[in-house]
Design an enzyme around this catalytic site. Structure first.
Site, PDB file in Angstrom:
ATOM      1  N   PHE A  12     -40.198  -2.490 -28.824  1.00  0.00           N
ATOM      2  CA  PHE A  12     -39.262  -1.415 -28.712  1.00  0.00           C
ATOM      3  C   PHE A  12     -39.735  -0.125 -28.165  1.00  0.00           C
ATOM      4  O   PHE A  12     -40.769   0.377 -28.623  1.00  0.00           O
ATOM      5  CB  PHE A  12     -38.792  -0.998 -30.046  1.00  0.00           C
ATOM      6  N   LYS A  36     -41.746  11.677 -31.601  1.00  0.00           N
ATOM      7  CA  LYS A  36     -41.394  11.859 -33.057  1.00  0.00           C
ATOM      8  C   LYS A  36     -42.354  12.712 -33.878  1.00  0.00           C
ATOM      9  O   LYS A  36     -41.926  13.913 -33.568  1.00  0.00           O
ATOM     10  CB  LYS A  36     -41.774  10.285 -33.679  1.00  0.00           C
ATOM     11  N   ASP A  59     -48.059   3.007 -26.096  1.00  0.00           N
ATOM     12  CA  ASP A  59     -46.626   3.654 -26.571  1.00  0.00           C
ATOM     13  C   ASP A  59     -47.159   3.717 -28.006  1.00  0.00           C
ATOM     14  O   ASP A  59     -46.867   3.123 -29.020  1.00  0.00           O
ATOM     15  CB  ASP A  59     -45.446   2.822 -26.497  1.00  0.00           C
TER      16      ASP A  59
HETATM   17  C1  LIG Z   1     -38.677   5.546 -31.479  1.00  0.00           C
HETATM   18  C2  LIG Z   1     -39.561   4.894 -30.406  1.00  0.00           C
HETATM   19  C3  LIG Z   1     -39.221   5.261 -29.062  1.00  0.00           C
HETATM   20  C4  LIG Z   1     -38.053   5.803 -28.501  1.00  0.00           C
HETATM   21  O1  LIG Z   1     -38.015   7.262 -29.019  1.00  0.00           O
HETATM   22  P1  LIG Z   1     -36.655   8.010 -29.121  1.00  0.00           P
HETATM   23  O2  LIG Z   1     -37.164   9.463 -29.300  1.00  0.00           O
HETATM   24  O3  LIG Z   1     -35.595   7.680 -29.817  1.00  0.00           O
HETATM   25  O4  LIG Z   1     -36.195   8.029 -27.549  1.00  0.00           O
HETATM   26  C5  LIG Z   1     -39.936   4.757 -28.232  1.00  0.00           C
HETATM   27  N1  LIG Z   1     -40.967   3.801 -28.610  1.00  0.00           N
HETATM   28  C6  LIG Z   1     -41.417   3.477 -29.919  1.00  0.00           C
HETATM   29  C7  LIG Z   1     -42.461   2.711 -30.036  1.00  0.00           C
HETATM   30  C8  LIG Z   1     -40.701   4.070 -30.815  1.00  0.00           C
HETATM   31  O5  LIG Z   1     -40.791   3.758 -32.216  1.00  0.00           O
END
Ligand SMILES: *Cc1c(COP(=O)(O)O)cnc(C)c1O
Length: 430
Positions: free
Chosen positions: A146, A275, A233
């Site tokens: 994701f 985040k 990520d």
């Molecule tokens: C939440 C998330 C995203 C996307 O972030 P948004 O601010 O919702 O665009 C990308 N990668 C990971 C691992 C995430 O948990």
């Protein structure tokens, strides 16, 4: 005055249903206030937050220092665009690159934009530095990843709902199974045009799928061997959540951030944060890299109107100071160990829970039922009634990720709520 009228939950649920796009399926609870680990709904009922807005609110709701920063900045200067300089961005860049040990940072807003940025940097690096023929750069990704919701990112999702009917999809991505460095090595051997390997150190959305301890270390070695950029990520796993400043730290830590000195720190070539970078107060994301990689981006080749704005810059700097000053990484590690130990005591005699997994305060339990069953959802409804908010991910998995400011006493209270709720779902006679 409208704001003084107590409006019940149903009123707000109805408004959202009638006027909003139906792109989410929220747990039915309407929140009106937050403070630390607590949330209150419109009726005034108090809850423990066990999701933390998908780990955005690591510093706790409405952290006073972060709120003070945003209030001061909001009444001073909010947005200049990058057509001009502002007096907050530079200090934020210096602080944050030193905090994470990189030479430079590219500021964006949402996580998905951070991932898009990393993809663009990687492709350009591949074409201009590694020497991949123009337009041929490939990026290796993992099954069940994701990374966000943009058109390019969903092109390499394994989730049918995220992907189907949204094509034509963007090419240039090669899938391997998660936690499989042999597959990675095979792909890199067969494809000289691979520029990067994009990976989550723990797959959060997939259900807190936690790989082997040495997965990232091995991936790092393979990437280095084949001159491929390791792109971490850490939007959900980073910033203290897993009991290390970054989840790629694994069993170690950089500097004194979380006091581990085993010197096994794995350094990605590109680090994506979002985040909790702002403590959940304002959308702030970033890509960090050293100059040799970052400088492939030249003026006019990437950007965002809001990226690097004075509010986001000020807030993110304060949010990182809070993580450091309140030792939230260490707290996540200690209380995460406690949480899994206590849950394992329960699970030993449980028929409804199969296992608990995770690191630090990013954990999940697997409910002993099929993926399309309603059991996990019903457990979350019951947890809500008993004052704790969590949400299923992938049907039968429940993620537990409280703000990192939670105390041991509060956590023990929450474990009591969780285990007493699970007991209600045990098959009778057990
Ligand atoms: C939440 C998330 C995203 C996307 O972030 P948004 O601010 O919702 O665009 C990308 N990668 C990971 C691992 C995430 O948990």
């Amino acid at each position: 005055m409208e704001s003084t009228i107590q409006k019940n939950s149903q009123y707000h649920l109805d408004l959202e249903a009638q006027y909003g796009a139906h792109d989410y399926h929220p747990l039915p609870v309407v929140l009106a206030k937050g403070d630390g680990v607590y949330l209150w709904d419109v009726e005034g009922k108090k809850y423990y937050d066990f999701l933390s807005a998908y780990s955005a609110v690591n510093q706790g709701h409405c952290h006073p220092k972060i709120i003070k920063t945003i209030q001061e900045q909001a009444s001073t200067l909010t947005l200049t665009s990058r057509a001009f300089h502002n007096n907050r961005l530079g200090e934020y860049l210096k602080f944050t690159t030193e905090y994470f040990g990189f030479e430079s940072l590219l500021p964006m807003n949402t996580g998905a934009e951070g991932v898009e940025t990393a993809i663009k940097i990687t492709r350009k690096w591949g074409h201009t530095i590694k020497g991949i023929p123009e337009g041929q750069a490939q990026i290796v990704v993992c099954d069940n990843n994701f990374h966000g919701r943009t058109t390019t990112i969903i092109s390499f999702s394994s989730d049918a709902g995220s992907k189907n009917h949204f094509g034509p999809h963007t090419g240039g991505f090669i899938h391997i199974p998660y936690n499989d460095t042999e597959a990675l090595e095979q792909v890199l051997q067969d494809n000289p045009n691979v520029a990067g390997f994009l990976v989550e150190p723990i797959q959060g959305e997939a259900g807190v799928y936690t790989p082997d301890d040495d997965f990232i270390a091995k991936a790092r070695a393979v990437c280095t061997q084949y001159n491929v950029l390791l792109i971490a990520d850490e939007i959900q796993t980073g910033i203290g959540r897993t009991g290390a400043l970054l989840a790629v730290c694994g069993n170690c830590s950089c500097e004194a951030q979380c006091e581990r000195q085993e010197a096994t720190y794995i350094r990605p070539d590109l680090l994506i944060l979002g985040k909790a970078l702002s403590g959940g107060v304002y959308p702030v994301s970033a890509v960090l890299a050293d100059r040799a990689i970052m400088d492939v981006i030249q003026p006019g080749q990437h950007g965002s109107t809001f990226g690097g704005n004075p509010m986001g810059s000020s807030v993110a700097k304060t949010a990182l100071e809070v993580i450091r000053d309140e030792k939230l990484t260490q707290n996540a590690r200690t209380l995460g160990d406690l949480f899994r130990a206590q849950m394992n005591v329960y699970i030993a005699d449980s028929k409804i829970v199969n296992l608990v997994r995770g690191r630090g305060l990013l954990n999940a339990i697997l409910i002993n039922d099929t993926e399309d069953s309603k059991t996990a959802w019903n457990i979350c409804l019951r947890l809500r009634d008993k004052g704790l908010l969590a949400k299923p991910t992938h049907g039968n998995i429940i993620r537990f990720a409280p703000p990192l400011v939670i105390t041991e006493e509060q956590l023990l209270d929450c474990i009591q709520i969780i285990t007493s709720t699970l007991k209600e779902f045990e098959p009778s006679g057990s």
